[in-house]
Design an enzyme around this catalytic site. Structure first.
Site, short mmCIF file in Angstrom:
data_model
loop_
_atom_site.label_atom_id
_atom_site.label_comp_id
_atom_site.label_asym_id
_atom_site.label_seq_id
_atom_site.Cartn_x
_atom_site.Cartn_y
_atom_site.Cartn_z
N ASN A 86 0.83 -1.19 0.00
CA ASN A 86 0.00 0.00 0.00
C ASN A 86 0.87 1.26 0.00
OD1 ASN A 86 -2.36 1.64 0.25
ND2 ASN A 86 -3.36 -0.02 1.38
N HIS A 116 23.99 2.37 11.80
CA HIS A 116 25.11 3.25 12.13
C HIS A 116 25.81 2.72 13.38
CE1 HIS A 116 23.71 6.31 9.27
NE2 HIS A 116 22.50 5.94 9.65
#
Length: 218
Positions: A86, A116
């Site tokens: 969607n 990270h």
């Protein structure tokens, strides 16, 4: 080649510098295709599908991603057959996102392969990494869910809306929450109840169509 070092490191799940990825491997093409898709009128689904087939590294038959959609590269996403996502889904594909057949994805679902370093000093050097995401066949992911780097979602499982998936999901289970945890296994009663509901639907529809046909003949 040395100029491909950071790009190859990225795909290998190792530390890399995004700023040192060569122009040849940059994500510009994916961003441009993303823009074209998001600007294509909704009454041109064939054009949207053709552009999505060009955007993604693999795009199986009978697939559709409802615009707007967002990618990093796009080409690192591999999608199986009979896929539907969607609107407002995000594929942050610095590493591979591999999606099986008959997968359903609700609105505003995010697939994050990027990560990270925990160490702030290393993070400030702009080093980062990416880990692949794998979604097996017949999975349903509810809207506003987030799938984090390195996750595998087992076949036939369901991720409840609003979940943050931080660990692998076993097959044939329902998970939900932040962080997502197993709520319960999908069992034989589930299969029986839904097969019965589907049969009732088919019978009611058959009767309705039969009645309509009879009225037309009269």
């Amino acid at each position: 080649m040395a100029e491909d070092f950071d790009y190859q490191s990225m795909l290998a799940g190792e530390l890399y510098l995004a700023s040192d990825i060569s122009a040849h491997h940059q994500s510009t093409k994916g961003k441009m295709l993303q823009q074209k898709i998001n600007q294509t009128p909704f009454d041109q689904p064939e054009t949207i599908v053709a552009l999505e087939a060009e955007l993604f590294g693999q795009f199986g038959k009978h697939g559709f991603v409802q615009p707007p959609l967002y990618v990093d590269y796009g080409r690192h996403v591999e999608i199986g057959e009979h896929f539907y996502a969607n609107m407002d889904c995000l594929f942050l594909d610095v590493n591979r996102i591999i999606i099986g057949d008959h997968v359903m994805v609700g609105p505003r679902v995010s697939f994050y392969t990027a990560g990270h370093p925990i160490d702030a000093a290393i993070r400030s050097q702009e080093l980062e990494f990416g880990l692949p995401i794998i979604v097996k066949d017949h999975v349903w992911i509810g809207g506003n869910s987030t799938i984090l780097p390195g996750i595998t979602i087992g076949a036939r499982s369901i991720v409840a809306a609003g979940s943050v998936v931080t660990k692998d999901v076993p097959e044939d289970c329902i998970v939900g929450g932040n962080p997502a945890r197993v709520i319960r296994k999908i069992n034989d009663k589930d299969h029986h109840d839904w097969q019965e509901a589907a049969q009732q639907y088919r019978e009611k529809k058959s009767r309705a169509l039969g009645a309509a046909h009879s009225i037309i003949k009269e």
